[in-house]
Structures are given as C-alpha cells and as structure tokens.
Design an enzyme around this catalytic site. Structure first.
Site, PDB file in Angstrom:
ATOM      1  N   ILE A  99       0.823  -1.209   0.000  1.00 13.62           N
ATOM      2  CA  ILE A  99       0.000   0.000   0.000  1.00 13.62           C
ATOM      3  C   ILE A  99       0.864   1.270   0.000  1.00 13.62           C
ATOM      4  CG2 ILE A  99      -0.249   0.359   2.509  1.00 13.62           C
ATOM      5  CD1 ILE A  99      -3.302   0.612   1.991  1.00 13.62           C
ATOM      6  N   ASN A 106      11.480  -8.581   6.713  1.00 15.17           N
ATOM      7  CA  ASN A 106      11.786  -7.991   8.008  1.00 15.17           C
ATOM      8  C   ASN A 106      11.278  -8.915   9.102  1.00 15.17           C
ATOM      9  OD1 ASN A 106      12.865  -5.656   6.810  1.00 15.17           O
ATOM     10  ND2 ASN A 106      10.824  -4.774   6.580  1.00 15.17           N
ATOM     11  N   GLN A 116       9.837  -5.090  11.575  1.00 16.00           N
ATOM     12  CA  GLN A 116       8.631  -5.737  11.049  1.00 16.00           C
ATOM     13  C   GLN A 116       7.403  -5.050  11.645  1.00 16.00           C
ATOM     14  OE1 GLN A 116       8.244  -9.889  12.101  1.00 16.00           O
ATOM     15  NE2 GLN A 116       6.542 -10.229  10.683  1.00 16.00           N
ATOM     16  N   SER A 117       6.463  -4.653  10.796  1.00 10.92           N
ATOM     17  CA  SER A 117       5.267  -3.961  11.298  1.00 10.92           C
ATOM     18  C   SER A 117       4.012  -4.818  11.221  1.00 10.92           C
ATOM     19  CB  SER A 117       5.057  -2.644  10.547  1.00 10.92           C
ATOM     20  OG  SER A 117       4.845  -2.887   9.176  1.00 10.92           O
ATOM     21  N   HIS A 124       6.075 -12.314   5.556  1.00 11.13           N
ATOM     22  CA  HIS A 124       5.909 -11.766   4.198  1.00 11.13           C
ATOM     23  C   HIS A 124       7.272 -11.433   3.608  1.00 11.13           C
ATOM     24  CE1 HIS A 124       5.570  -8.435   7.086  1.00 11.13           C
ATOM     25  NE2 HIS A 124       6.155  -7.667   6.179  1.00 11.13           N
ATOM     26  N   HIS A 170       8.986  -8.933   0.815  1.00  9.52           N
ATOM     27  CA  HIS A 170       8.863  -7.782  -0.068  1.00  9.52           C
ATOM     28  C   HIS A 170       9.622  -8.102  -1.356  1.00  9.52           C
ATOM     29  CE1 HIS A 170       7.720  -4.804   3.211  1.00  9.52           C
ATOM     30  NE2 HIS A 170       8.265  -5.765   3.950  1.00  9.52           N
TER      31      HIS A 170
HETATM   32  P1  AMP Z   1       6.955  -4.841   7.310  1.00 11.86           P
HETATM   33  O1  AMP Z   1       7.176  -3.453   7.828  1.00 11.86           O
HETATM   34  O2  AMP Z   1       8.182  -5.504   6.781  1.00 11.86           O
HETATM   35  O3  AMP Z   1       6.216  -5.684   8.335  1.00 11.86           O
HETATM   36  O4  AMP Z   1       6.024  -4.686   6.044  1.00 11.86           O
HETATM   37  C1  AMP Z   1       4.649  -4.507   6.132  1.00 11.86           C
HETATM   38  C2  AMP Z   1       4.227  -3.851   4.860  1.00 11.86           C
HETATM   39  O5  AMP Z   1       2.826  -3.955   4.763  1.00 11.86           O
HETATM   40  C3  AMP Z   1       4.567  -2.355   4.771  1.00 11.86           C
HETATM   41  O6  AMP Z   1       5.446  -2.143   3.668  1.00 11.86           O
HETATM   42  C4  AMP Z   1       3.203  -1.700   4.563  1.00 11.86           C
HETATM   43  O7  AMP Z   1       3.249  -0.621   3.662  1.00 11.86           O
HETATM   44  C5  AMP Z   1       2.376  -2.854   4.042  1.00 11.86           C
HETATM   45  N1  AMP Z   1       0.939  -2.736   4.290  1.00 11.86           N
HETATM   46  C6  AMP Z   1       0.314  -2.398   5.432  1.00 11.86           C
HETATM   47  N2  AMP Z   1      -1.032  -2.442   5.282  1.00 11.86           N
HETATM   48  C7  AMP Z   1      -1.245  -2.837   4.001  1.00 11.86           C
HETATM   49  C8  AMP Z   1      -2.415  -3.073   3.220  1.00 11.86           C
HETATM   50  N3  AMP Z   1      -3.654  -2.924   3.728  1.00 11.86           N
HETATM   51  N4  AMP Z   1      -2.271  -3.451   1.927  1.00 11.86           N
HETATM   52  C9  AMP Z   1      -1.032  -3.609   1.398  1.00 11.86           C
HETATM   53  N5  AMP Z   1       0.110  -3.405   2.079  1.00 11.86           N
HETATM   54  C10 AMP Z   1       0.013  -3.028   3.365  1.00 11.86           C
END
Ligand code: AMP
Length: 113
Positions: free
Chosen positions: A31, A86, A93-94, A99, A101
């Site tokens: 996103i 991450n 990691q968020s 996942h 990337h």
């Molecule tokens: P990470 O920070 O490695 O955990 O990556 C999580 C990723 O999820 C981030 O790059 C966000 O931009 C992405 N993200 C969060 N919410 C969404 C969503 N609803 N659709 C697509 N990507 C998302």
C-alpha cells in the site's frame, strides 16, 4: 488468524491489489510502495515471521520463494530485483504475518540496513 491484517487480505475481507495467487501463497501490491514494483508475498497459512518459519511445512516455505520469482516475471523485473523479509522489532517488522517484499523496477540502493 483472527485480527491479522494479512490473513484478512488473503480471505478477501480487506481489499488488495492481487498480483499472484497459488495454493499456498498470495501476492499483492504494498500500500506504500518504496519502488516502482513493491509486492508482498505471503503464505496463506499464518506464521508470524521468519523466526517462526519452522511452523510452516517445507513445501509452503519453498512456495513463498517460488512465488517471489513468479512475481518478478509477472512484473518484468528482468534486470534484477530484491527480496526482503523484516523480522521482529530490530528488523522493523510492522505486520506479524510472514511476508517477503519483492522490490524492483529501478536500480535499488546499495544499503541493506
Ligand atoms: P513490514 O514493515 O516488513 O512488516 O512490512 C509490512 C508492509 O505492509 C509495509 O510495507 C506496509 O506498507 C504494508 N501494508 C500495510 N497495510 C497494508 C495493506 N492494507 N495493503 C497492502 N500493504 C500493506
């Protein structure tokens, strides 16, 4: 898994821009893209991160990397790309659903950290 953002995306309860799907994996556009191509590849089975990857069967784990390759082909990343996963707090990691990337479409920076 209840209350997992990516599980809800896989289930179709939250909309996403799907790029690829197979029996074990789902891939959709990030996103907040950080490159012309920025796609997230996730296993359909919930595991929190690479640190918990032994909770996944080997076939599904391998399918994740093969899906990254498939995404690179679908996106035309013939000149190379980067795959990043991450993990945990220090890894920034968020979203706690494993996942990968897939980033590409331009020359990426040298920095890994
Ligand atoms: P990470 O920070 O490695 O955990 O990556 C999580 C990723 O999820 C981030 O790059 C966000 O931009 C992405 N993200 C969060 N919410 C969404 C969503 N609803 N659709 C697509 N990507 C998302």
């Amino acid at each position: 898994m209840e209350n997992c953002l990516f599980c809800k995306i896989i289930a179709g309860d939250i909309p996403s821009a799907k790029v690829y799907e197979d029996e074990n994996t789902f891939a959709f556009r990030d996103i907040a893209p950080q490159a012309p191509t920025h796609v997230l590849v996730v296993p359909k089975k919930h595991v929190s991160s690479v640190a918990a990857c032994d909770e996944l069967d080997d076939q599904t784990l391998a399918a994740c990397l093969k899906a990254c390759k498939k995404v690179s082909e679908l996106e035309g990343l013939t000149n190379g790309f980067r795959v990043v996963s991450n993990c945990g707090e220090d890894g920034c990691q968020s979203v706690p659903h494993l996942h990968f990337h897939v980033l590409g479409g331009r020359k990426l920076t040298d920095s890994m950290a």
